[in-house]
Structures are given as structure tokens and as C-alpha cells.
Motif scaffolding. Structure first.
Motif, mmCIF file in Angstrom:
data_model
loop_
_atom_site.group_PDB
_atom_site.id
_atom_site.type_symbol
_atom_site.label_atom_id
_atom_site.label_comp_id
_atom_site.label_asym_id
_atom_site.label_seq_id
_atom_site.Cartn_x
_atom_site.Cartn_y
_atom_site.Cartn_z
ATOM 1 N N ASP A 32 4.493 3.785 -4.691
ATOM 2 C CA ASP A 32 4.258 2.498 -5.349
ATOM 3 C C ASP A 32 4.308 1.359 -4.329
ATOM 4 O OD1 ASP A 32 4.043 3.760 -7.836
ATOM 5 O OD2 ASP A 32 6.186 3.511 -8.255
ATOM 6 N N ASP A 35 1.132 1.551 -2.357
ATOM 7 C CA ASP A 35 0.020 1.033 -3.174
ATOM 8 C C ASP A 35 0.004 -0.488 -3.177
ATOM 9 O OD1 ASP A 35 -0.766 3.623 -3.751
ATOM 10 O OD2 ASP A 35 0.136 3.629 -5.773
ATOM 11 N N SER A 39 -3.143 -2.657 -1.744
ATOM 12 C CA SER A 39 -3.779 -3.669 -2.589
ATOM 13 C C SER A 39 -3.779 -5.029 -1.885
ATOM 14 C CB SER A 39 -3.043 -3.754 -3.927
ATOM 15 O OG SER A 39 -3.542 -4.800 -4.706
#
Length: 158
Positions: A32, A35, A39
Motif C-alpha cells: 500500500d 502504491d 501514484s
């Protein structure tokens, strides 16, 4: 995970600063955090006009993974991941509640494990550890320019 984004007046390659941070409570996966970093990096070219090479993406993802892994492994409670593009670099910051500062061990090809900070300091333009009123903060900056060189001890920017 609680996430916040911020724009401020700090100088950046395109004249703007970009920042994102998130609090991880412990039940999220290290993926996470990666990620969030991916992003953030994907938005830099489109939102801020900053080129992000594959080298930068791979390096930031590795640095985030190493620093977040250490926070999850060695600190009780939540940790905060921050990413900021400024001064020609992506700064990765991880705060955790563990007051004990990590040590970077000398290179040892026979040692199994504990190479994370050694790798991070080799790949990053700068590396800092700060004791906080509660816990500590580790910051590592990955140069956005591919002609910067490698690591803290590597060639200086041209």
C-alpha cells in the motif's frame, strides 16, 4: 490509511511543490505504501510537468519499501510516509514511534539481511535520521535527474 496532499510555495523544477503523506496504522500492507509512491510519481509529469524516469520510479519504490519495512518491523504503532518533490528530487520521509535510531552497518557480502539502509544510502542523493519528540524520522532524497550520479558518495550534479 489517512492520506493528505499539499501544495505550498517551495521551489521545484517547475516552480511548484508537490507533496503527499499517509498514516499507516499497521494493518495495511507494505505494498500500500509502494502504491502511494507510484501514484504520486505518476502524477508528477501530468500535474507538475516533471519528468520521472524509470530509474527514479524504481529507486523511489525500493526506498519506500525499505524504510516502511523497517518502520513496520521495529516500531510499535502507526507510521507516516511522506513524499515530496522539491529541489530536483523526490524526498521520501518515514516517521515512526520508535526512538532508537538505526545504524547503517558496514558492507559485508557474507551478512544475511540488514542491508536495507546500506542500499538506501547508496542510491540516494541525501540521507538523514532525526530524533523527534516522539520517535524518529528518516529522510532520503532521490534525484529526479538521471545525470546526477549514484548515491551520497557518487558524482555531484552537473
Amino acid at each position: 490509511m489517512y492520506q493528505a496532499a499539499k501544495e505550498d510555495g517551495r521551489q521545484l523544477l517547475a516552480g511548484r511543490s508537490s507533496m503527499v503523506s499517509a498514516v499507516f496504522a499497521g494493518d495495511e500492507k507494505i505494498a500500500d505504501a509502494r502504491d502511494l509512491a507510484l501514484s504520486f510519481l505518476a502524477d508528477l509529469p501530468t500535474v507538475h510537468g516533471l519528468p520521472v524516469s524509470e530509474r527514479v520510479t524504481d529507486t523511489v519504490e525500493l526506498v519506500v519499501s525499505e524504510l516502511v519495512t523497517n518502520a513496520r518491523k521495529h516500531a510499535p504503532g502507526p507510521y507516516v510516509l511522506g513524499l515530496e518533490a522539491c529541489d530536483g528530487a523526490v524526498e521520501v520521509s518515514v516517521w515512526d514511534s520508535q526512538p532508537t535510531l538505526p545504524t547503517i552497518q558496514a558492507p559485508d557480502p557474507h551478512r544475511i539481511g540488514r542491508h536495507g539502509l546500506e542500499i538506501v544510502t547508496t542510491l540516494c542523493r541525501s540521507f538523514e535520521i532525526h530524533r523527534e519528540p516522539v520517535g524518529k524520522r528518516i529522510k532520503a532524497a532521490v534525484a529526479l535527474s538521471d545525470d546526477w550520479g549514484t548515491g551520497i558518495g557518487g558524482p555531484q550534479p552537473m
